[in-house]
Scaffold this active site. Sequence first.
Site, mmCIF file in Angstrom:
data_model
loop_
_atom_site.group_PDB
_atom_site.id
_atom_site.type_symbol
_atom_site.label_atom_id
_atom_site.label_comp_id
_atom_site.label_asym_id
_atom_site.label_seq_id
_atom_site.Cartn_x
_atom_site.Cartn_y
_atom_site.Cartn_z
ATOM 1 N N ASP A 1 -1.437 -8.328 0.805
ATOM 2 C CA ASP A 1 -0.179 -8.358 0.051
ATOM 3 C C ASP A 1 0.195 -9.791 -0.319
ATOM 4 O O ASP A 1 0.573 -10.081 -1.458
ATOM 5 C CB ASP A 1 0.960 -7.741 0.877
ATOM 6 N N HIS B 1 -0.007 0.460 9.928
ATOM 7 C CA HIS B 1 -1.273 1.013 9.442
ATOM 8 C C HIS B 1 -2.082 1.549 10.618
ATOM 9 O O HIS B 1 -3.293 1.673 10.546
ATOM 10 C CB HIS B 1 -2.100 -0.047 8.717
ATOM 11 N N GLY C 1 0.816 -1.207 0.000
ATOM 12 C CA GLY C 1 0.000 0.000 0.000
ATOM 13 C C GLY C 1 0.846 1.251 0.000
ATOM 14 O O GLY C 1 1.970 1.248 0.513
ATOM 15 N N GLY D 1 1.496 5.191 1.331
ATOM 16 C CA GLY D 1 1.383 5.754 2.669
ATOM 17 C C GLY D 1 2.528 5.365 3.577
ATOM 18 O O GLY D 1 2.592 5.812 4.724
ATOM 19 N N HIS D 2 3.437 4.517 3.067
ATOM 20 C CA HIS D 2 4.600 4.090 3.856
ATOM 21 C C HIS D 2 5.896 4.684 3.310
ATOM 22 O O HIS D 2 6.981 4.194 3.615
ATOM 23 C CB HIS D 2 4.712 2.562 3.844
ATOM 24 N N LYS E 1 5.687 -7.996 2.415
ATOM 25 C CA LYS E 1 5.399 -7.843 3.840
ATOM 26 C C LYS E 1 4.216 -8.752 4.193
ATOM 27 O O LYS E 1 3.263 -8.885 3.423
ATOM 28 C CB LYS E 1 5.058 -6.381 4.168
#
Lengths: 329, 329
Positions: free
Chosen positions: B109, B217, B53, B55-56, B104
């Site tokens: 994922d 998250h 995703g 945002g990391h 991960k």
Amino acid sequence: MKKFMNEPAAMAAESLAGFAAAHRDAILLGAAGRFVRRRVLTPGKVAIISGGGAGHEPLHVGFVGPGMLDAACPGHMFTSPTPNQIVDAIKDVDQGAGVLLIVKNYDGDVMNFEMAAELAAENGHSIRVVLVADDVSIPKVSGVGRRGLAGTLVVEKIVGAAAEAGWTLDALAELGGRVVAATKTMGVALKGTTLPSASRESNVLGETDMEIGVGIHGEPGGARVSIRPAASIVTQLCERIGAELDPSAGNRMLLFVNGLGGTPLSELYLTYGLACDYWTASGFAVERSLVGSFVTSLDMHGLSITVAILDPQLEQFWDSPVHTTALRW
Amino acid sequence: MKKFMNEPAAMAAESLAGFAAAHRDAILLGAAGRFVRRRVLTPGKVAIISGGGAGHEPLHVGFVGPGMLDAACPGHMFTSPTPNQIVDAIKDVDQGAGVLLIVKNYDGDVMNFEMAAELAAENGHSIRVVLVADDVSIPKVSGVGRRGLAGTLVVEKIVGAAAEAGWTLDALAELGGRVVAATKTMGVALKGTTLPSASRESNVLGETDMEIGVGIHGEPGGARVSIRPAASIVTQLCERIGAELDPSAGNRMLLFVNGLGGTPLSELYLTYGLACDYWTASGFAVERSLVGSFVTSLDMHGLSITVAILDPQLEQFWDSPVHTTALRW
């Protein structure tokens, strides 16, 4: 107010100790933690020293290393280093070719660095000072000096590269002035900052407010307005910067989007993309780019846009190798 | 909730476009922004792909480049990339020596990367998967898989270096497993995170609370407790990590303090200093260090401590040159 710290009064010193431990292969902490210096100095090279209050990391300690600074003097949080601290650093790193001091234009910094320069000169050191004042949110005619913001990185990088190339002290001081003249910054914040010793955020912004023209200590900026989409914010910042650019200086630019400490990289890259589009549409060539949190204000959620107009010499020194803990290429 | 963005739904794509513009000399954006890849690939080398995703950031796009990843597939915010995205990246970067996927350990994922691996294998690509599960806040016996946290960077760096050195796909998969086994992480947050599409912070923490064992998250961790001095937090995280280390693996370690997006560098260095003291006092040799915000959770104010026990081979690959936009030496 929550921070990863122990006693608030010890935070700056404990953080510096951690920095020195993490980078012990490359840097040394001076006696009593009064300055950070390169482990290995270059004989005959002009030494470059900067400094200022802690809380702006990685500025300046993260910029110590080959291609940039020889030493940095961090003060307490948001507090200038003392003249004695700076004199200690000068004595330690002067290799006989003189020392250039790069100083952000804040009263305390200017006073203490100038006092240090006088004391060091009395002891036989050749000293010159470059004052960084890139904040275009302060009108030129206001009589109040412009603050030094993220453009400080650009000055330290370019002047540091020229020092590495063997330039003299006078030539470096002149070059520093040229970089300052070519470099313009404007900031914006969505959330204020919180000092370790304070129980709450200073300069609190409402749920839908933002501060345009903010400084790196949470100083109020030009205006507090309602938050708007990033595209509108970027346009406002860039228009102000554009009005300050010298039309005869050419159209090749370095575009630098800097985070103020609490801003995620995703927001910085989004902002960079919009700013890059703005300048390209305005007829500029964005030749060099930098995106990241380099000149910060503790945990402030904010950013600044810096534009530096490049000539071939500035571009060459920007591109020169740099090997510090925060900037490396 | 305030962010530098335009339409929340467009944030991940606009941020990625800015990333691609800022680093256009080194990286390419695949068709429709489905993946990021190195501009120049190395014929005959096993390709390394990761993703997850958005945002990391800088994970994973910031780790694309010589010495680390060949491509990265970012999904929407906190959302796995689709199998088709991953297959597109595999097709684009496979140089005939196969592709290693670094994933991960999150259900979405794992599912999508495994589906992509199957689809690609049907098309003649040799694929292996390394699963990163370094989060020691999840008990080993819980039956719930451990999450992949900041240790992912360590896996991508070491495996990437070995790929550059010409290792085969099978050897890289085995090496990846060894790095995962040697790498332990535990996180803590003082403030939750806020998705662009949400009006407020998720997993809100009270004024004096912290979340021990938090995920990237904003997932709840092992416990929500009152905030304590950094020294106490560091001891708790390190004790948990220490209980998981294999005593026969030696005492040389990489110590990595990672910020979660909204944490100033001053707090990370302070934490690093305390952790370094802890491990040194526990008989370990902190041989390598990394401090910075590399595996983030949007604007989360938090951090994690990662320990990787080094053998000479892992150390050599950690030290190998890396030339990405976020990690460079």
